[in-house]
Design an enzyme around this catalytic site. Structure first.
Site: not given
Ligand code: BGC
Length: 814
Positions: A228
């Site tokens: 993530d």
């Molecule tokens: C989120 C993810 C997301 C990623 C990219 C993160 O903060 O938890 O779900 O895909 O950002 O935007």
């Protein structure tokens, strides 16, 4: 597909280069070998291809794409074909927008109704989550682009999401939190995203047990694991654990860490090679032909159909569908400013936006319209309520659109309580008093309290219907289509009725899952605590008769399956659909079990007067529990009831079957208290001591901005960081409440700031800060702190669509 080099042709440095992003949304190319960069972007219900520079995290400048209903709505359809069709459309749009991997579906279990991202997740039940996610993956990937299951694993809350350690016992982990992912892997997703949080002590990105042993070893996943965004704590440990790709880019910081670890012998080269191979494989699968177009109108029509399919008719005294002869009062600002998606990384810039008001007017219905409330405002407004009452009095039927304002449902923040804004409750009460034929249509992404539940003539839970939700609501009101949804989550009366409530969201560094398996209906059916509306509930516009149910065998061995059959007849005068739910009740007395667990379901659509035979097969897993001592799925011997049901609280047929093989004792006998309230019980369930949460002192890279703010230096850091953080643009005009941005920043660990800073804040500088915070080298500390805060502020949260009212922000929140 592109011919790419074999990983062996790359130097160590080139392999390492593949292991982290080039910026926020791209992998890194290796031009010497013709390896291009590919794009990964959100997300779960629409493609958000950032049109501004991807150097910065910016949610407000995106290419328009279809905003489909969010996951909560899609899952409520219980319709895998539909979800797959939506997946296909997402895949088509991803391809058109040059995106190789769509970062979705999100499939964490809804442990608690206040989870801030529940709108982005599918269900409280792993079977529904797993099957819906698999359908979505099949759809997306049928277009030659990848899907990415997220967030692996136990990322069930937003509070402290970057640092919190989810303490969960092995059985609960396997049966509840991992089972959905395990199922979704049957669709062979290209990627899985490792979550922000820790799981039983280790960050998910750095967790070899989770990624290498379970995901790859036991489940055979052969795709890519991506972190993530900003989740990695220790890049070398993460590579060893199996996190192939770190996102976003760190401008070479992680290369240095990985190379140093290889050179010092802390990390074996093979891990680097394996991860680089997996990145190459993904890049090799990615299409190279962004076509620049997709069928906008067709996808909008699909979004409209999906919204109605996921709308749940909670109550109805016969007022719905509305007779066209009746005059209508349309009440609530959501009728012209719809609430249709949640805030955060899943935000989509829609291609168009339907509103209920326009849709009605377009049909020649001229409703008495009253705003009732201001959409972004939580204050009570008696004047607007009085106007609404007046409109309701003048009409035959009143339709009130109420729900949660956008600010209530934002990634990064859990909700505070179940309530609607007081003004929405006031409005519903006042309109119901003025007109007995009042229909309430709710827009929200997670359960809300309904103190007025008995007053309306009908209640529609529309959830977040996406860009066509407004038109879909009118379709449903008029009966052009049926609200075909069933709840994929329980709606509790109050949060105190949720077993996890005393332990949610836990302390900053630890959340204990003491309720074990007793989440959602598993708790309601076992404890007898009645929900407001049960999991699986949903009415329709026609009637169905269920014939007798049969099983194809009454005695089965440990490896055998059983098929349940029954005839379902549409006895009404219009078409409609029915969801046959099959639960299992373990009566063997061998192991502690929830009273009933969903093990199969089927949705059928029937014309009036037509019948069909519904068959649901239950495999051996339907009867098994995860035996921690044996470390395997195990079937108890004895009697089980198969319960064929309309909802988790409405069983129509009970069919006993006998498991003739299996165990007769288990490590967790039925006398075990379901909720491990005291430490001794939790210790027993964990099979070891209850961990002590990480201490705040001394400070480390893992310390959060809030924690270091207790010191003068840290306070200074936090202030400069806030000042350096520009106010994000508000894409939807609904923003988050003042203070949301502060909360998100406050919960960031120092190493997270560094990883998200794109190389502006180096790990070594963080170490200097930490030293200074711990009282060493204070004089350099002040200078470093200031520079560091200014360096990261602009990049990290520059585009988050939170409206920050500068005057409203206390400069001294700590
Ligand atoms: C989120 C993810 C997301 C990623 C990219 C993160 O903060 O938890 O779900 O895909 O950002 O935007």
């Amino acid at each position: 597909m592109t011919e790419l080099p074999d990983v062996d042709e790359l130097t160590l440095e080139q392999r390492v280069r593949l292991l982290s992003g080039g910026d926020f949304w791209h992998t890194r190319p290796v031009p010497e070998h013709g390896v291009p960069a590919v794009t990964l972007t959100d997300g779960p219900h629409g493609i958000r291809a950032q049109s501004a520079t991807s150097e910065r995290f910016d949610l407000s400048h995106n290419e328009p794409a279809t905003c489909f209903p969010t996951a909560v709505t899609l899952a409520s359809s219980w319709d895998e074909e539909l979800v797959e069709e939506v997946g296909r459309a997402l895949g088509t749009e991803a391809r058109a927008l040059g995106v190789a991997v769509a970062l979705g579906p999100g499939m964490n279990i809804k442990r608690h109704p206040l989870g801030g991202r529940n709108f982005e997740y599918l269900s409280e039940d792993p079977l529904v989550s797993g099957r819906m996610a698999a359908a979505m993956v099949r759809g997306i990937q049928s277009r030659g682009v990848g899907a990415c299951l997220k967030h692996f694993a136990v990322n069930n809350q937003e509070s402290h999401r970057f640092v919190v350690d989810a303490v969960v016992d092995e059985r609960t982990l396997r049966e509840l939190y991992l089972a959905g992912f395990e199922h979704a892997l049957t669709a062979r997703p290209w990627a899985v995203m490792a979550a922000y949080n820790r799981l039983n002590g280790l960050h998910c990105t750095d967790n070899p047990r989770l990624l290498s042993m379970v995901l790859r070893g036991q489940w055979g996943f052969d795709g890519l694991v991506v972190s993530d965004w900003g989740a990695v704590e220790d890049r070398a440990a993460a590579v060893r654990a199996g996190t192939d790709l770190e996102m976003p880019g760190t401008a070479g910081d992680s290369d240095r860490e990985v190379l140093a670890a290889v050179r010092s012998g802390r990390l074996e080269r093979e891990h680097v090679t394996d991860s680089a191979r997996r990145v190459l494989e993904l890049v090799g699968r990615a299409p190279r032909d962004g076509s620049g177009g997709f069928p906008v109108e067709r996808h909008h029509a699909l979004a409209r159909r999906a919204a109605a399919e996921g709308t749940v008719l909670l109550t109805n005294d016969g007022t719905l569908p509305l007779s066209r002869q009746r005059t209508v009062a349309l009440i609530g600002a959501f009728a012209e400013s719809p609430r249709y998606q949640g805030n955060g990384s899943s935000l989509v810039t829609p291609t168009q936006l339907d509103t209920a008001l326009e849709e009605l007017r377009g049909r020649g219905v001229n409703p008495h319209y009253a705003r009732g409330y201001e959409p972004g405002d939580s204050e009570r407004n008696p004047t607007l309520v009085a106007e609404a009452v007046e409109a309701a009095r003048r009409a035959d039927v009143a339709v009130v659109l109420a729900g949660l304002p956008g600010a209530y449902e934002t990634e990064g923040v859990d909700r505070q309580d179940l309530g609607l804004p007081a003004q929405h409750d006031d409005l519903i009460n006042a309109v119901c008093a003025a007109n007995p034929r009042t229909v309430v249509a709710l827009s929200n992404g997670a359960p809300v309290a309904m103190p007025w539940v008995d007053r309306p003539a009908a209640i529609l839970e529309c959830y977040l219907g996406g860009q066509a939700g407004g038109a879909a609501l009118v379709d449903v009101l008029h009966g052009d289509v049926e609200p075909a949804g069933r709840l994929a989550e329980s709606l509790p009366v109050a949060v105190s009725d949720v077993a996890a409530n005393p332990f949610f969201p836990g302390r900053p560094h630890q959340v204990e899952h003491r309720e074990g398996l007793f989440v959602g209906y598993r708790h309601h059916t076992t404890s007898g605590v009645r929900p407001l509306f049960p999991f699986g509930h949903g009415l329709g516009y026609t009637t169905f008769e269920w014939g007798a149910a049969t099983v194809d065998r009454q005695r089965l061995g440990a490896e055998e399956s059983v098929t349940v059959s029954l005839e379902v007849t549409n006895t009404g005068d219009r078409g409609g659909s029915e969801v046959v739910q099959v639960y299992v009740h373990d009566r063997t007395g061998v192991v502690l079990r929830p009273r009933r667990e969903l093990r199969g379901f089927a949705k059928v659509r029937l014309d009036p007067g037509r019948s069909t035979t519904v068959e649901v097969e239950l495999g051996p897993r339907a009867f098994a529990y995860y035996d921690v001592e044996r470390a395997e799925w195990t079937v108890p011997r004895g009697t089980f009831d198969i319960e064929v049901a309309r909802s988790s609280a409405d069983v129509v047929h009970t069919l006993p079957v006998e498991l003739t093989e299996g165990v007769s004792t288990s490590p967790e006998p039925p006398t075990t208290p379901p909720v491990a309230t005291d430490d001794a019980a939790f210790r027993q369930r964990l099979g070891g001591p209850v961990p002590t949460p990480r201490a705040v002192l001394p400070f480390t890279r893992e310390s959060t901005v809030a924690e270091i703010s207790s010191t003068a230096l840290g306070g200074l850091f936090a202030r400069v960081l806030r000042r350096a953080t520009p106010v994000g643009e508000d894409a939807l005009g609904e923003g988050a409440v003042t203070g949301t941005l502060d909360r998100v920043l406050s919960e960031m660990p120092l190493r997270g700031l560094a990883r998200l800073s794109g190389g502006r804040l180096r790990g070594e500088v963080v170490d200097l800060l930490v030293d200074a915070l711990n009282g060493r080298r204070v004089s350099t500390g002040v200078r470093v702190l200031r520079t560091a805060a200014e360096a990261v502020g602009g990049r990290i949260v520059g585009g988050i669509p939170f409206r920050r009212e500068t005057r409203g922000i206390s400069r001294d929140t700590h």
